[in-house]
Scaffold this motif. Structure first.
Motif, PDB file in Angstrom:
ATOM      1  N   GLY A  53       0.797  -1.220   0.000  1.00 56.88           N
ATOM      2  CA  GLY A  53       0.000   0.000   0.000  1.00 56.88           C
ATOM      3  C   GLY A  53       0.823   1.260   0.000  1.00 56.88           C
ATOM      4  O   GLY A  53       0.379   2.274   0.528  1.00 56.88           O
ATOM      5  N   SER A  54       2.013   1.215  -0.596  1.00 54.51           N
ATOM      6  CA  SER A  54       2.878   2.389  -0.586  1.00 54.51           C
ATOM      7  C   SER A  54       3.675   2.465  -1.880  1.00 54.51           C
ATOM      8  O   SER A  54       3.760   1.502  -2.646  1.00 54.51           O
ATOM      9  CB  SER A  54       3.842   2.354   0.603  1.00 54.51           C
ATOM     10  OG  SER A  54       4.766   1.285   0.449  1.00 54.51           O
ATOM     11  N   VAL A  55       4.241   3.641  -2.107  1.00 54.49           N
ATOM     12  CA  VAL A  55       5.229   3.828  -3.172  1.00 54.49           C
ATOM     13  C   VAL A  55       6.554   4.091  -2.475  1.00 54.49           C
ATOM     14  O   VAL A  55       6.746   5.136  -1.865  1.00 54.49           O
ATOM     15  CB  VAL A  55       4.856   4.994  -4.107  1.00 54.49           C
ATOM     16  CG1 VAL A  55       5.937   5.194  -5.150  1.00 54.49           C
ATOM     17  CG2 VAL A  55       3.511   4.737  -4.778  1.00 54.49           C
ATOM     18  N   SER A  56       7.440   3.119  -2.536  1.00 49.87           N
ATOM     19  CA  SER A  56       8.705   3.203  -1.803  1.00 49.87           C
ATOM     20  C   SER A  56       9.831   3.563  -2.755  1.00 49.87           C
ATOM     21  O   SER A  56       9.831   3.167  -3.935  1.00 49.87           O
ATOM     22  CB  SER A  56       9.020   1.868  -1.123  1.00 49.87           C
ATOM     23  OG  SER A  56       7.995   1.517  -0.217  1.00 49.87           O
ATOM     24  N   GLU A  57      10.781   4.321  -2.248  1.00 48.23           N
ATOM     25  CA  GLU A  57      11.966   4.669  -3.034  1.00 48.23           C
ATOM     26  C   GLU A  57      13.121   3.776  -2.619  1.00 48.23           C
ATOM     27  O   GLU A  57      13.477   3.716  -1.439  1.00 48.23           O
ATOM     28  CB  GLU A  57      12.331   6.132  -2.839  1.00 48.23           C
ATOM     29  CG  GLU A  57      13.520   6.562  -3.699  1.00 48.23           C
ATOM     30  CD  GLU A  57      13.846   8.038  -3.559  1.00 48.23           C
ATOM     31  OE1 GLU A  57      14.799   8.353  -2.804  1.00 48.23           O
ATOM     32  OE2 GLU A  57      13.152   8.858  -4.189  1.00 48.23           O
ATOM     33  N   LEU A  58      13.688   3.068  -3.603  1.00 48.85           N
ATOM     34  CA  LEU A  58      14.849   2.219  -3.362  1.00 48.85           C
ATOM     35  C   LEU A  58      16.069   2.894  -3.962  1.00 48.85           C
ATOM     36  O   LEU A  58      16.064   3.298  -5.131  1.00 48.85           O
ATOM     37  CB  LEU A  58      14.657   0.833  -4.001  1.00 48.85           C
ATOM     38  CG  LEU A  58      13.466   0.014  -3.488  1.00 48.85           C
ATOM     39  CD1 LEU A  58      13.381  -1.318  -4.235  1.00 48.85           C
ATOM     40  CD2 LEU A  58      13.584  -0.224  -1.997  1.00 48.85           C
ATOM     41  N   GLY A  59      17.102   3.026  -3.174  1.00 50.73           N
ATOM     42  CA  GLY A  59      18.329   3.659  -3.648  1.00 50.73           C
ATOM     43  C   GLY A  59      19.298   2.621  -4.178  1.00 50.73           C
ATOM     44  O   GLY A  59      19.976   1.933  -3.406  1.00 50.73           O
ATOM     45  N   LEU A  60      19.384   2.485  -5.507  1.00 53.78           N
ATOM     46  CA  LEU A  60      20.331   1.544  -6.111  1.00 53.78           C
ATOM     47  C   LEU A  60      21.733   2.140  -6.048  1.00 53.78           C
ATOM     48  O   LEU A  60      21.950   3.279  -6.466  1.00 53.78           O
ATOM     49  CB  LEU A  60      19.958   1.267  -7.571  1.00 53.78           C
ATOM     50  CG  LEU A  60      18.527   0.786  -7.848  1.00 53.78           C
ATOM     51  CD1 LEU A  60      18.359   0.509  -9.336  1.00 53.78           C
ATOM     52  CD2 LEU A  60      18.203  -0.435  -7.022  1.00 53.78           C
ATOM     53  N   GLN A  61      22.675   1.358  -5.528  1.00 51.18           N
ATOM     54  CA  GLN A  61      24.079   1.777  -5.502  1.00 51.18           C
ATOM     55  C   GLN A  61      24.851   0.927  -6.504  1.00 51.18           C
ATOM     56  O   GLN A  61      24.898  -0.311  -6.398  1.00 51.18           O
ATOM     57  CB  GLN A  61      24.660   1.616  -4.104  1.00 51.18           C
ATOM     58  CG  GLN A  61      24.098   2.600  -3.111  1.00 51.18           C
ATOM     59  CD  GLN A  61      24.816   2.584  -1.783  1.00 51.18           C
ATOM     60  OE1 GLN A  61      25.673   1.714  -1.548  1.00 51.18           O
ATOM     61  NE2 GLN A  61      24.476   3.499  -0.902  1.00 51.18           N
ATOM     62  N   ILE A  62      25.456   1.598  -7.475  1.00 49.15           N
ATOM     63  CA  ILE A  62      26.193   0.921  -8.559  1.00 49.15           C
ATOM     64  C   ILE A  62      27.677   1.109  -8.313  1.00 49.15           C
ATOM     65  O   ILE A  62      28.185   2.236  -8.314  1.00 49.15           O
ATOM     66  CB  ILE A  62      25.787   1.496  -9.925  1.00 49.15           C
ATOM     67  CG1 ILE A  62      24.268   1.399 -10.082  1.00 49.15           C
ATOM     68  CG2 ILE A  62      26.508   0.780 -11.049  1.00 49.15           C
ATOM     69  CD1 ILE A  62      23.733   2.208 -11.230  1.00 49.15           C
TER      70      ILE A  62
END
Length: 535
Positions: A53-62
């Motif tokens: 029930g949410s829009v989550s931000e995932l921080g991709l680290q490359i």
């Protein structure tokens, strides 16, 4: 035939050198001007937990863990750097990546890059692990021979996978929020909080914060209450004390919420980002339809009018209050009750008010207020109201008329004064007092009238004498009055001045003193002769 075959072999060898590059030609050398290698990109997500029930931000680290195949380490960065790196992610259903392809520039071994992506997690997403695929496109230099300047450039696409965890912790929603609190009033707001997660929660505490200073929780912008324990799918209704500023308009106010709880293992948790809205009820208002006054400078009068309940709700125990703070206006009664009023209903009121001598005889606006009890029997006050009334100039309480204003030196006379009630109300116990100065005197300087209606006249008499040595001229007489007004209040009037003319006894009219003396002498002599004859 042999020469043709040899030529073909040579051409193939030359073509191989041009395609493979210096590696073939110099594979057996350790020339410091030659280097060969490649980048090795990896993807990590430090916080890979999302909630339904949410829009989550995932921080991709490359990051880049490149390697050198052969050649000098001094030239390592030339062949291990990934240039023009583009990132695109996808995740297995029912989760969905909302962010498209991103360019993050060059990724070196010493300079990783980040790429935030938004992931939508439906309400009904089952807790568990989901695979996130990250596609990386980039260019790099695979080998370089600096002696000849020959390089080999490549374009590559690699895919990395990352696990994303859908948390099964308690989650909350605010289903409904309502209040009957009106603008300019305080009251109670109710909110329903539901545990929409898959685990029970204990010690649930809901905090709401208002984003507007016109809607407050008591004296602050934040309110907090306990909701107890909530099983999955269970809800609870909690109550907040709220205040709505009189300047607020009828609209929905946004409220931000945070739920704090303990999970089944006793671990504290926080569910942020909750939100709801609340629209207060319209303000309870009143108005004056007609206002009249009998106000006059230096007198008591009345402010009369009709108060109207403009709604929207019926009210009880309505009281019209005089709230003006002018030092020249003294309310005899500061409030008057008019009873209960339905929406649109009116009632008349009368407030007795006294104006001092310093008041101005001009139209004035008086601050007013209406106190009432609302539908919950709570006392409230409406202050956004005033009353316009005219103020008449000062006037004499009594009108005086003196008939005989002459007296001879050395004589006395009766001065009759006609006193007319110039007020709009009857007076009682009217006590008249005459004041004189030498050479005028009075041994009968008081009068009394039991009552005097408006416009009615009474005559009071005073005995006045002039000393024999008085200088013929005009002398003042002063009068004032003590009386009780219609309400029984004792008052003293202004001092009134009139005049009496003293004339010379020789110049004045008939010699009454000589006549009186002669009469007395005749009576005395006649009486003596009478008694002698009897003897």
């Amino acid at each position: 035939m042999h020469r043709t075959r040899a030529l073909s072999v040579a051409l193939v060898a030359l073509l191989a050198v041009s395609i493979v590059g210096p590696t073939v030609a110099f594979a057996q050398t350790n020339d410091p001007l030659f280097v060969q290698g490649e980048p090795d990109l990896t993807v990590d997500v430090p916080d890979a937990t999302v909630t339904p029930g949410s829009v989550s931000e995932l921080g991709l680290q490359i990051s880049n863990d490149g390697r050198i195949i052969r050649g000098s380490p001094a030239n390592r960065e030339i062949v291990t750097s990934a240039r023009n790196v583009r990132v695109e992610a996808d995740i297995e259903g029912p989760l969905e990546v909302e962010t498209g392809q991103q360019s993050v520039g060059t990724v070196t071994e010493n300079q990783p890059r980040s790429a935030p992506i938004a992931v939508t997690v439906p309400d009904d997403a089952a807790p568990g692990t989901y695979e996130l695929e990250v596609e990386l496109q980039y260019r790099h230099t695979s080998q370089l021979y600096q002696r000849t300047g020959i390089t080999n450039e490549r374009r590559r696409t690699v895919t990395r996978t990352v696990d994303v965890e859908v948390d099964d912790a308690p989650r909350f929603e605010l289903n409904s929020t309502s209040t009957d609190t009106r603008i300019g009033d305080s009251g109670v707001m109710e909110t329903t909080i539901e545990n929409v997660g898959s685990q029970p929660a204990t010690d649930v505490r809901l905090s709401l914060e208002s984003t507007s200073p016109l809607f407050a929780f008591g004296s602050g912008s934040t309110g907090s209450v306990r909701a107890g324990s909530l099983a999955p799918g269970e809800n609870a209704t909690v109550r907040f004390d709220v205040v709505v500023d009189p300047r607020a308009s009828v609209r929905e106010f946004a409220l931000d919420g945070t739920a704090r709880y303990s999970d089944p293992d006793g671990v504290p948790g926080v569910d942020e980002g909750l939100s709801t809205g609340i629209e207060p009820a319209p303000e309870q208002r009143f108005s004056f339809e007609t206002v009249e006054s009998t106000l006059r400078v230096g007198e008591e009068g009345e402010l009369r009018g009709t108060v109207r309940n403009d709604g929207p709700a019926p009210v009880r125990s309505v009281v019209v209050q005089f709230a003006d703070q002018s030092p020249n206006v003294v309310p005899i009664e500061s409030s008057v009750a008019v009873g209960s009023l339905a929406a649109g209903e009116t009632a008349e009121f009368r407030l007795p008010i006294e104006l001092t001598e310093e008041a101005e005889p001009i139209p004035q606006n008086f601050d007013m207020a209406v106190a009432y009890r609302n539908e919950e029997n709570e006392r409230r006050l409406f202050e956004d109201i005033d009353a316009s009334a005219s103020v008449e100039p000062n006037r004499d309480e009594f009108l005086l008329e003196v008939e005989d204003r002459e007296i001879a030196t050395g004589s006395s006379t009766i001065v009759e004064v006609d006193v007319t009630n110039n007020l709009d109300e009857p007076v009682r116990n009217l006590e008249s007092k005459l004041f004189t100065d030498d050479p005028i005197a009075s041994d009968d300087d008081e009068g009394y009238t039991e009552s005097l209606a408006p416009g009615e006249t009474t005559t009071v008499s005073f005995s006045v004498s002039a000393a024999s040595g008085a200088t013929p001229r005009t002398y003042p007489l002063q009068l004032d009055f003590r009386y009780d007004d219609e309400s029984g209040t004792s008052k003293i009037s202004d001092t009134y001045r009139t005049a009496i003319v003293v004339t010379d006894a020789e110049e004045g009219g008939f010699p009454w003193l000589l006549v009186v003396g002669a009469v007395v002498l005749v009576v005395v002599v006649g009486g003596a002769l009478y008694w002698r004859r009897r003897d």
